[in-house]
Design an enzyme around this catalytic site. Structure first.
Site, PDB file in Angstrom:
ATOM      1  N   HIS A  21       0.852  -1.191   0.000  1.00 40.48           N
ATOM      2  CA  HIS A  21       0.000   0.000   0.000  1.00 40.48           C
ATOM      3  C   HIS A  21       0.882   1.234   0.000  1.00 40.48           C
ATOM      4  O   HIS A  21       2.099   1.155   0.119  1.00 40.48           O
ATOM      5  CB  HIS A  21      -0.957  -0.001   1.195  1.00 40.48           C
ATOM      6  CG  HIS A  21      -0.290   0.203   2.522  1.00 40.48           C
ATOM      7  ND1 HIS A  21      -0.840   0.972   3.511  1.00 40.48           N
ATOM      8  CD2 HIS A  21       0.873  -0.254   3.027  1.00 40.48           C
ATOM      9  CE1 HIS A  21      -0.052   0.976   4.577  1.00 40.48           C
ATOM     10  NE2 HIS A  21       0.997   0.229   4.300  1.00 40.48           N
ATOM     11  N   CYS A  40       6.508   6.166   4.185  1.00 44.13           N
ATOM     12  CA  CYS A  40       5.328   5.393   3.772  1.00 44.13           C
ATOM     13  C   CYS A  40       4.541   6.098   2.665  1.00 44.13           C
ATOM     14  O   CYS A  40       3.594   5.536   2.111  1.00 44.13           O
ATOM     15  CB  CYS A  40       4.419   5.122   4.963  1.00 44.13           C
ATOM     16  SG  CYS A  40       5.213   4.099   6.221  1.00 44.13           S
ATOM     17  N   HIS A  46       4.902   0.443  -0.483  1.00 42.19           N
ATOM     18  CA  HIS A  46       5.731  -0.481   0.282  1.00 42.19           C
ATOM     19  C   HIS A  46       4.826  -1.619   0.754  1.00 42.19           C
ATOM     20  O   HIS A  46       3.605  -1.548   0.624  1.00 42.19           O
ATOM     21  CB  HIS A  46       6.389   0.226   1.474  1.00 42.19           C
ATOM     22  CG  HIS A  46       5.409   0.741   2.473  1.00 42.19           C
ATOM     23  ND1 HIS A  46       4.665   1.885   2.266  1.00 42.19           N
ATOM     24  CD2 HIS A  46       5.033   0.251   3.673  1.00 42.19           C
ATOM     25  CE1 HIS A  46       3.870   2.079   3.309  1.00 42.19           C
ATOM     26  NE2 HIS A  46       4.071   1.099   4.183  1.00 42.19           N
ATOM     27  N   HIS A  48       3.949  -5.094   3.601  1.00 45.26           N
ATOM     28  CA  HIS A  48       4.036  -5.659   4.944  1.00 45.26           C
ATOM     29  C   HIS A  48       3.630  -7.124   4.898  1.00 45.26           C
ATOM     30  O   HIS A  48       2.859  -7.540   4.029  1.00 45.26           O
ATOM     31  CB  HIS A  48       3.074  -4.955   5.907  1.00 45.26           C
ATOM     32  CG  HIS A  48       3.341  -3.515   6.114  1.00 45.26           C
ATOM     33  ND1 HIS A  48       4.356  -3.046   6.912  1.00 45.26           N
ATOM     34  CD2 HIS A  48       2.715  -2.423   5.618  1.00 45.26           C
ATOM     35  CE1 HIS A  48       4.345  -1.724   6.906  1.00 45.26           C
ATOM     36  NE2 HIS A  48       3.358  -1.319   6.128  1.00 45.26           N
ATOM     37  N   ASP A  86      -4.425 -10.899   0.505  1.00 49.12           N
ATOM     38  CA  ASP A  86      -3.146 -11.587   0.325  1.00 49.12           C
ATOM     39  C   ASP A  86      -2.577 -11.381  -1.064  1.00 49.12           C
ATOM     40  O   ASP A  86      -3.233 -11.668  -2.070  1.00 49.12           O
ATOM     41  CB  ASP A  86      -3.294 -13.076   0.634  1.00 49.12           C
ATOM     42  CG  ASP A  86      -1.954 -13.760   0.842  1.00 49.12           C
ATOM     43  OD1 ASP A  86      -1.007 -13.084   1.316  1.00 49.12           O
ATOM     44  OD2 ASP A  86      -1.851 -14.960   0.556  1.00 49.12           O
ATOM     45  N   HIS A  87      -1.344 -10.878  -1.094  1.00 46.08           N
ATOM     46  CA  HIS A  87      -0.613 -10.580  -2.332  1.00 46.08           C
ATOM     47  C   HIS A  87      -1.364  -9.592  -3.216  1.00 46.08           C
ATOM     48  O   HIS A  87      -1.404  -9.732  -4.432  1.00 46.08           O
ATOM     49  CB  HIS A  87      -0.249 -11.868  -3.087  1.00 46.08           C
ATOM     50  CG  HIS A  87       0.811 -12.642  -2.383  1.00 46.08           C
ATOM     51  ND1 HIS A  87       0.515 -13.552  -1.395  1.00 46.08           N
ATOM     52  CD2 HIS A  87       2.156 -12.610  -2.490  1.00 46.08           C
ATOM     53  CE1 HIS A  87       1.639 -14.059  -0.925  1.00 46.08           C
ATOM     54  NE2 HIS A  87       2.657 -13.505  -1.566  1.00 46.08           N
ATOM     55  N   GLU A 130       0.861  -4.911  11.897  1.00 45.18           N
ATOM     56  CA  GLU A 130       1.489  -4.434  10.664  1.00 45.18           C
ATOM     57  C   GLU A 130       2.969  -4.838  10.668  1.00 45.18           C
ATOM     58  O   GLU A 130       3.529  -5.203   9.638  1.00 45.18           O
ATOM     59  CB  GLU A 130       1.339  -2.912  10.587  1.00 45.18           C
ATOM     60  CG  GLU A 130       1.959  -2.280   9.371  1.00 45.18           C
ATOM     61  CD  GLU A 130       1.860  -0.782   9.439  1.00 45.18           C
ATOM     62  OE1 GLU A 130       1.060  -0.220   8.677  1.00 45.18           O
ATOM     63  OE2 GLU A 130       2.580  -0.165  10.269  1.00 45.18           O
TER      64      GLU A 130
END
Length: 145
Positions: A21, A40, A46, A48, A86-87, A130
């Site tokens: 995000h 950020c 970037h 997580h 996810d991904h 996070e």
């Protein structure tokens, strides 16, 4: 479990997902975004490896001995969380975040709302890590401005 009293138990399931995000607000200038979000705010975003804990609270069903069948809970988490995040690029792939800043606070609220549709009033808490040091907890509470 006799005498009419049914124990209330908290059950928790943990899953992890990887997502990217970029923190930015359309209500802020580029300079304000940079001051607010720092690294950020990077234009390419970037990622997580998030850890999410879904906690339910409810009575133990005398017929099954369960608050909820774990098979069902795993399915609900897959539908409401894993297949969504996810991904994925949260800002691009999750429509809710086209109009909401993809902070982990807002991710926790989104997950709460999605899981609430699946498990109803059994939902007690959503906890999203996070990072190992940054943890966000939501229990469906609101505060007036």
């Amino acid at each position: 479990m006799s005498g009419g009293n049914v124990p209330v138990v908290y059950m928790q399931r943990t899953e992890t997902f990887s997502a990217s995000h970029r923190l930015h607000s359309p209500l802020l200038s580029d300079e304000e975004n940079l001051l607010t979000y720092g690294k950020c705010y990077h234009k390419y975003g970037h990622g997580h490896n998030y850890k999410v804990k879904v906690t339910l609270k409810g009575p133990v069903d005398p017929k099954t001995g369960m608050v909820m069948n774990l098979i069902d809970l795993k399915k609900f988490i897959e539908e409401a969380i894993m297949s969504v995040f996810d991904h994925k690029n949260i800002d691009i792939d999750v429509p809710y975040f086209k109009h909401n800043i993809s902070t982990t606070e807002n991710v926790a609220v989104y997950i709460w709302n999605s899981m609430k549709e699946k498990v109803g009033n059994l939902l007690y808490e959503i906890k999203v890590n996070e990072t190992d040091k940054n943890v966000f907890i939501y229990r469906g509470e609101f505060q007036s401005n």
